[in-house]
Design a protein around this motif. Structure first.
Motif, PDB file in Angstrom:
ATOM      1  N   GLY A  61      58.238  30.307  15.804  1.00 43.79           N
ATOM      2  CA  GLY A  61      59.355  30.914  16.511  1.00 43.79           C
ATOM      3  C   GLY A  61      59.888  30.011  17.604  1.00 43.79           C
ATOM      4  N   GLU A  62      58.976  29.347  18.305  1.00 46.46           N
ATOM      5  CA  GLU A  62      59.383  28.419  19.358  1.00 46.46           C
ATOM      6  C   GLU A  62      60.160  27.242  18.774  1.00 46.46           C
ATOM      7  N   GLU A  63      59.735  26.778  17.600  1.00 38.98           N
ATOM      8  CA  GLU A  63      60.444  25.682  16.932  1.00 38.98           C
ATOM      9  C   GLU A  63      61.840  26.118  16.484  1.00 38.98           C
ATOM     10  N   ASN A  64      61.953  27.363  15.994  1.00 42.80           N
ATOM     11  CA  ASN A  64      63.266  27.896  15.621  1.00 42.80           C
ATOM     12  C   ASN A  64      64.202  27.873  16.822  1.00 42.80           C
ATOM     13  N   CYS A  65      63.682  28.354  17.944  1.00 43.83           N
ATOM     14  CA  CYS A  65      64.468  28.415  19.177  1.00 43.83           C
ATOM     15  C   CYS A  65      64.934  27.017  19.585  1.00 43.83           C
ATOM     16  N   GLN A  66      64.032  26.058  19.578  1.00 40.40           N
ATOM     17  CA  GLN A  66      64.373  24.699  19.984  1.00 40.40           C
ATOM     18  C   GLN A  66      65.410  24.084  19.051  1.00 40.40           C
ATOM     19  N   PHE A  67      65.268  24.330  17.750  1.00 38.53           N
ATOM     20  CA  PHE A  67      66.199  23.789  16.762  1.00 38.53           C
ATOM     21  C   PHE A  67      67.622  24.261  17.055  1.00 38.53           C
ATOM     22  N   PHE A  68      67.764  25.555  17.351  1.00 38.62           N
ATOM     23  CA  PHE A  68      69.102  26.079  17.618  1.00 38.62           C
ATOM     24  C   PHE A  68      69.597  25.696  19.015  1.00 38.62           C
ATOM     25  N   LYS A  91      66.662  21.865   5.884  1.00 41.86           N
ATOM     26  CA  LYS A  91      66.978  20.808   6.857  1.00 41.86           C
ATOM     27  C   LYS A  91      67.191  19.461   6.168  1.00 41.86           C
ATOM     28  N   ASP A  92      66.413  19.225   5.114  1.00 43.31           N
ATOM     29  CA  ASP A  92      66.448  17.906   4.464  1.00 43.31           C
ATOM     30  C   ASP A  92      67.532  17.761   3.409  1.00 43.31           C
ATOM     31  N   ASN A  93      67.952  18.868   2.793  1.00 42.33           N
ATOM     32  CA  ASN A  93      68.783  18.767   1.599  1.00 42.33           C
ATOM     33  C   ASN A  93      70.146  19.446   1.677  1.00 42.33           C
ATOM     34  N   TYR A  94      70.397  20.191   2.724  1.00 41.63           N
ATOM     35  CA  TYR A  94      71.682  20.868   2.859  1.00 41.63           C
ATOM     36  C   TYR A  94      72.536  20.170   3.921  1.00 41.63           C
ATOM     37  N   THR A  95      73.837  20.324   3.781  1.00 39.63           N
ATOM     38  CA  THR A  95      74.749  19.896   4.836  1.00 39.63           C
ATOM     39  C   THR A  95      74.794  20.998   5.880  1.00 39.63           C
ATOM     40  N   LEU A  96      74.285  20.710   7.069  1.00 39.12           N
ATOM     41  CA  LEU A  96      74.238  21.712   8.120  1.00 39.12           C
ATOM     42  C   LEU A  96      75.545  21.670   8.908  1.00 39.12           C
ATOM     43  N   LYS A  97      76.158  22.828   9.067  1.00 39.42           N
ATOM     44  CA  LYS A  97      77.450  22.909   9.738  1.00 39.42           C
ATOM     45  C   LYS A  97      77.268  23.201  11.224  1.00 39.42           C
ATOM     46  N   PRO A  98      78.276  22.921  12.036  1.00 37.94           N
ATOM     47  CA  PRO A  98      78.175  23.212  13.476  1.00 37.94           C
ATOM     48  C   PRO A  98      77.973  24.698  13.730  1.00 37.94           C
ATOM     49  N   VAL A  99      77.118  24.990  14.695  1.00 36.03           N
ATOM     50  CA  VAL A  99      76.858  26.379  15.084  1.00 36.03           C
ATOM     51  C   VAL A  99      77.093  26.559  16.582  1.00 36.03           C
ATOM     52  N   ASP A 100      77.921  25.694  17.159  1.00 29.91           N
ATOM     53  CA  ASP A 100      78.109  25.703  18.608  1.00 29.91           C
ATOM     54  C   ASP A 100      78.764  26.977  19.121  1.00 29.91           C
ATOM     55  N   GLU A 101      79.441  27.726  18.232  1.00 22.20           N
ATOM     56  CA  GLU A 101      80.083  28.973  18.647  1.00 22.20           C
ATOM     57  C   GLU A 101      79.227  30.199  18.326  1.00 22.20           C
ATOM     58  N   LEU A 102      78.099  30.002  17.672  1.00 27.31           N
ATOM     59  CA  LEU A 102      77.239  31.121  17.295  1.00 27.31           C
ATOM     60  C   LEU A 102      76.411  31.621  18.470  1.00 27.31           C
ATOM     61  N   SER A 103      76.125  32.929  18.432  1.00 27.02           N
ATOM     62  CA  SER A 103      75.132  33.523  19.327  1.00 27.02           C
ATOM     63  C   SER A 103      73.884  33.809  18.501  1.00 27.02           C
ATOM     64  N   ILE A 104      72.723  33.445  19.049  1.00 28.75           N
ATOM     65  CA  ILE A 104      71.466  33.504  18.297  1.00 28.75           C
ATOM     66  C   ILE A 104      70.455  34.369  19.043  1.00 28.75           C
ATOM     67  N   PHE A 105      69.883  35.341  18.345  1.00 30.87           N
ATOM     68  CA  PHE A 105      68.780  36.151  18.858  1.00 30.87           C
ATOM     69  C   PHE A 105      67.576  35.870  17.961  1.00 30.87           C
ATOM     70  N   ILE A 106      66.547  35.256  18.531  1.00 34.55           N
ATOM     71  CA  ILE A 106      65.333  34.953  17.774  1.00 34.55           C
ATOM     72  C   ILE A 106      64.188  35.739  18.390  1.00 34.55           C
ATOM     73  N   GLU A 152      69.307  22.971  20.422  1.00 35.04           N
ATOM     74  CA  GLU A 152      69.877  21.633  20.329  1.00 35.04           C
ATOM     75  C   GLU A 152      71.299  21.658  19.771  1.00 35.04           C
ATOM     76  N   ARG A 153      71.714  22.851  19.272  1.00 30.34           N
ATOM     77  CA  ARG A 153      73.005  22.959  18.592  1.00 30.34           C
ATOM     78  C   ARG A 153      73.960  23.966  19.233  1.00 30.34           C
ATOM     79  N   THR A 154      73.436  24.875  20.035  1.00 33.80           N
ATOM     80  CA  THR A 154      74.267  25.853  20.731  1.00 33.80           C
ATOM     81  C   THR A 154      73.559  26.309  22.001  1.00 33.80           C
ATOM     82  N   GLU A 155      74.345  26.641  23.002  1.00 31.24           N
ATOM     83  CA  GLU A 155      73.768  27.107  24.259  1.00 31.24           C
ATOM     84  C   GLU A 155      73.456  28.602  24.222  1.00 31.24           C
ATOM     85  N   GLN A 156      73.960  29.275  23.204  1.00 32.18           N
ATOM     86  CA  GLN A 156      73.879  30.736  23.168  1.00 32.18           C
ATOM     87  C   GLN A 156      72.663  31.204  22.361  1.00 32.18           C
TER      88      GLN A 156
END
Length: 213
Positions: A171-178, A142-157, A180-184
């Motif tokens: 796990g809840e933090e993972n879910c919240q992080f994504f 999170k601190d050192n990489y360029t994070l790219k858009p993931v708005d088109e990704l589907s995520i299963f956590i 904020e970046r995609t609805e899927q």
């Protein structure tokens, strides 16, 4: 084959010439191997090109992708090397096999989940979806990489409610992080510790089949 990574590959039954197929890059947990994680996804072998990637480092008779200082705290050089090697492999596979590059998926357990989420954030919408089972997103990423858009990704956590290694709040933090970046984003919890249950396996297989269409 990538100079740093060994992988096993399973091609769909009755492959049709000139047809492109979705690909699933599957990554195992610490001390495990590519055969173990590929067995988790055997029910989608008829429709996916399945790539089981072995960690490049020996660990207790199995393998790992990167070393750690403590749980939740990767050695940054080792982690960076893993991200680079995996990215190179993902870039190479479509030139060797009939991959539909619009349907590339990442999935894994523990270290494999960590890398699935990390690669999703570094590769962005180049990936169609990820299934991350019991992992975390490293602060270093999170601190050192360029994070790219993931708005088109589907995520299963997915996460175990009684996981003693990566507690449920991770796990809840993972879910919240994504979210904020995609609805899927789907978030599933199970009454287990740090492992994969049969119910979880059924859920992730169903998700893979649905999103590979």
């Amino acid at each position: 084959m990538n100079s740093n990574l060994y992988y096993d590959i399973s091609l769909p039954y009755d492959m049709e010439e000139s047809k492109k197929y979705p690909v699933l890059y599957a990554m195992h947990g610490r001390g495990s191997n590519e055969t173990d994680i590929m067995s988790l996804f055997k029910e989608v072998k008829d429709r996916f090109i399945l790539v089981g990637i072995r960690g490049m480092l020996d660990l207790n008779g199995g393998y790992e992708y990167f070393t750690i200082k403590s749980f939740g705290n990767p050695n940054t050089d080792s982690f960076d090397h893993a991200i680079t090697a995996l990215t190179e492999l993902i870039d190479t596979i479509p030139s060797k096999y009939p991959v539909d590059t619009s349907r590339q998926f990442l999935a894994g357990f523990s270290q494999g989940a960590i890398l699935s989420m990390s690669l999703a954030l570094t590769l962005g919408n180049q990936i169609k979806g990820i299934a991350a089972l019991s992992g975390y997103i490293p602060k270093h990423l999170k601190d050192n990489y360029t994070l790219k858009p993931v708005d088109e990704l589907s995520i299963f956590i997915a996460h175990g409610k009684a996981d003693p290694i990566f507690p449920l709040n991770i796990g809840e933090e993972n879910c919240q992080f994504f979210k904020e970046r995609t609805e899927q984003v789907q978030f599933h919890t199970y009454p287990i510790e740090h492992r994969i249950s049969r119910e979880e396996q059924r859920d992730v297989i169903g998700w893979m089949k649905e999103h590979s269409l």
